[in-house]
Design a protein around this motif. Structure first.
Motif, PDB file in Angstrom:
ATOM      1  N   ALA A  15       0.839  -1.211   0.000  1.00 43.70           N
ATOM      2  CA  ALA A  15       0.000   0.000   0.000  1.00 43.70           C
ATOM      3  C   ALA A  15       0.869   1.256   0.000  1.00 43.70           C
ATOM      4  CB  ALA A  15      -0.941  -0.009   1.200  1.00 43.70           C
ATOM      5  N   GLN A  16       1.981   1.194   0.724  1.00 43.56           N
ATOM      6  CA  GLN A  16       2.885   2.346   0.764  1.00 43.56           C
ATOM      7  C   GLN A  16       3.549   2.546  -0.596  1.00 43.56           C
ATOM      8  OE1 GLN A  16       5.978   2.120   3.740  1.00 43.56           O
ATOM      9  NE2 GLN A  16       7.016   3.940   2.961  1.00 43.56           N
ATOM     10  N   ARG A  17       3.944   1.446  -1.229  1.00 51.35           N
ATOM     11  CA  ARG A  17       4.586   1.547  -2.552  1.00 51.35           C
ATOM     12  C   ARG A  17       3.587   2.089  -3.590  1.00 51.35           C
ATOM     13  NH1 ARG A  17       9.501  -0.102  -2.843  1.00 51.35           N
ATOM     14  NH2 ARG A  17       9.579  -0.606  -5.042  1.00 51.35           N
ATOM     15  N   ALA A  18       2.341   1.648  -3.507  1.00 47.33           N
ATOM     16  CA  ALA A  18       1.314   2.150  -4.424  1.00 47.33           C
ATOM     17  C   ALA A  18       1.096   3.641  -4.205  1.00 47.33           C
ATOM     18  CB  ALA A  18       0.010   1.377  -4.243  1.00 47.33           C
ATOM     19  N   ALA A  19       1.081   4.062  -2.964  1.00 42.91           N
ATOM     20  CA  ALA A  19       0.916   5.493  -2.662  1.00 42.91           C
ATOM     21  C   ALA A  19       2.111   6.284  -3.182  1.00 42.91           C
ATOM     22  CB  ALA A  19       0.736   5.697  -1.159  1.00 42.91           C
ATOM     23  N   GLU A  20       3.319   5.743  -3.025  1.00 39.90           N
ATOM     24  CA  GLU A  20       4.516   6.405  -3.547  1.00 39.90           C
ATOM     25  C   GLU A  20       4.443   6.523  -5.066  1.00 39.90           C
ATOM     26  OE1 GLU A  20       7.825   4.043  -2.210  1.00 39.90           O
ATOM     27  OE2 GLU A  20       7.515   4.576  -0.105  1.00 39.90           O
ATOM     28  N   ALA A  21       3.987   5.453  -5.722  1.00 41.69           N
ATOM     29  CA  ALA A  21       3.870   5.465  -7.183  1.00 41.69           C
ATOM     30  C   ALA A  21       2.860   6.514  -7.628  1.00 41.69           C
ATOM     31  CB  ALA A  21       3.478   4.083  -7.701  1.00 41.69           C
ATOM     32  N   ARG A  22       1.701   6.575  -6.939  1.00 44.00           N
ATOM     33  CA  ARG A  22       0.678   7.566  -7.298  1.00 44.00           C
ATOM     34  C   ARG A  22       1.200   8.990  -7.104  1.00 44.00           C
ATOM     35  NH1 ARG A  22      -2.576   3.948  -4.746  1.00 44.00           N
ATOM     36  NH2 ARG A  22      -2.673   5.180  -2.831  1.00 44.00           N
ATOM     37  N   ALA A  23       1.883   9.224  -5.994  1.00 46.32           N
ATOM     38  CA  ALA A  23       2.400  10.570  -5.710  1.00 46.32           C
ATOM     39  C   ALA A  23       3.452  10.968  -6.748  1.00 46.32           C
ATOM     40  CB  ALA A  23       2.982  10.626  -4.301  1.00 46.32           C
ATOM     41  N   ALA A  24       4.359  10.048  -7.067  1.00 49.13           N
ATOM     42  CA  ALA A  24       5.399  10.355  -8.060  1.00 49.13           C
ATOM     43  C   ALA A  24       4.775  10.565  -9.432  1.00 49.13           C
ATOM     44  CB  ALA A  24       6.433   9.228  -8.099  1.00 49.13           C
TER      45      ALA A  24
END
Length: 187
Positions: A15-24
């Motif tokens: 979930a954290q990696r997905a959030a990082e991907a969305r933010a980037a």
């Protein structure tokens, strides 16, 4: 207990990696809209590291690299998109454009033929896409015509010297190779 300096940090949760991907990705899209392609590419690089399974992130990276005239980086990003999803229509389309732009005729024809096959399922067909596909068809037809001319030039005398049945078979094979025409077996 305290972690030592030698102990690696735990991997971020999905979930954290997905959030990082969305933010980037969001930051990259904002940079693209400003025309800041270098910054956009940096953000999209971060996005694909965070989520390498998302073809749309790879396509965004490819777009930024194309705007920067970084052909090999664009190619790598398109390959990343296709590694994530071999049926990614837009990645194949962009790959066809890249190969055509670089004069890589064989690879362009392969990519465009795949795009043209997949496009048959798109209904309704947007006008902008129809124009791109019409150009792809024209390009592939032009390549096939040039290929036929080279074959005729290089094999013409040898083909004329063959017995009639063999000449028909060779001609049918050439037709199949250059147009995709189906060959039916005669018993």
């Amino acid at each position: 207990r305290y972690a030592s300096a030698m102990t690696p940090a735990p991997a971020p949760a999905p979930a954290q990696r997905a959030a990082e991907a969305r933010a980037a990705n969001s930051a990259g899209m904002a940079a693209l809209s400003r025309g800041d392609f270098q910054t956009a590419a940096g953000h999209f690089d971060q996005a694909v590291v965070a989520d390498p399974s998302a073809p749309e992130l790879w396509r965004n990276l490819a777009h930024a690299r194309r705007e920067l005239n970084e052909d090999e980086a664009e190619r790598a990003a398109l390959e990343g998109a296709l590694s994530a999803d071999r049926t990614d229509f837009m990645a194949w389309l962009r790959k066809g454009q890249l190969h055509q732009r670089l004069g890589e005729e064989r690879d362009a024809m392969i990519a465009w033929n795949g795009v043209l096959q997949m496009a048959g399922a798109i209904q309704p067909m947007p006008d902008a896409l129809a124009a791109i596909l019409a150009e792809a068809r024209r390009y592939c037809e032009e390549l096939r015509d040039r290929m036929r001319e080279r074959i005729d030039r290089d094999l013409g005398k040898d083909l004329a010297a063959l017995p009639a049945t063999a000449a028909r078979r060779v001609s049918a094979f050439i037709d199949h190779a250059t147009t995709g025409r189906t060959i039916y077996r005669n018993d």
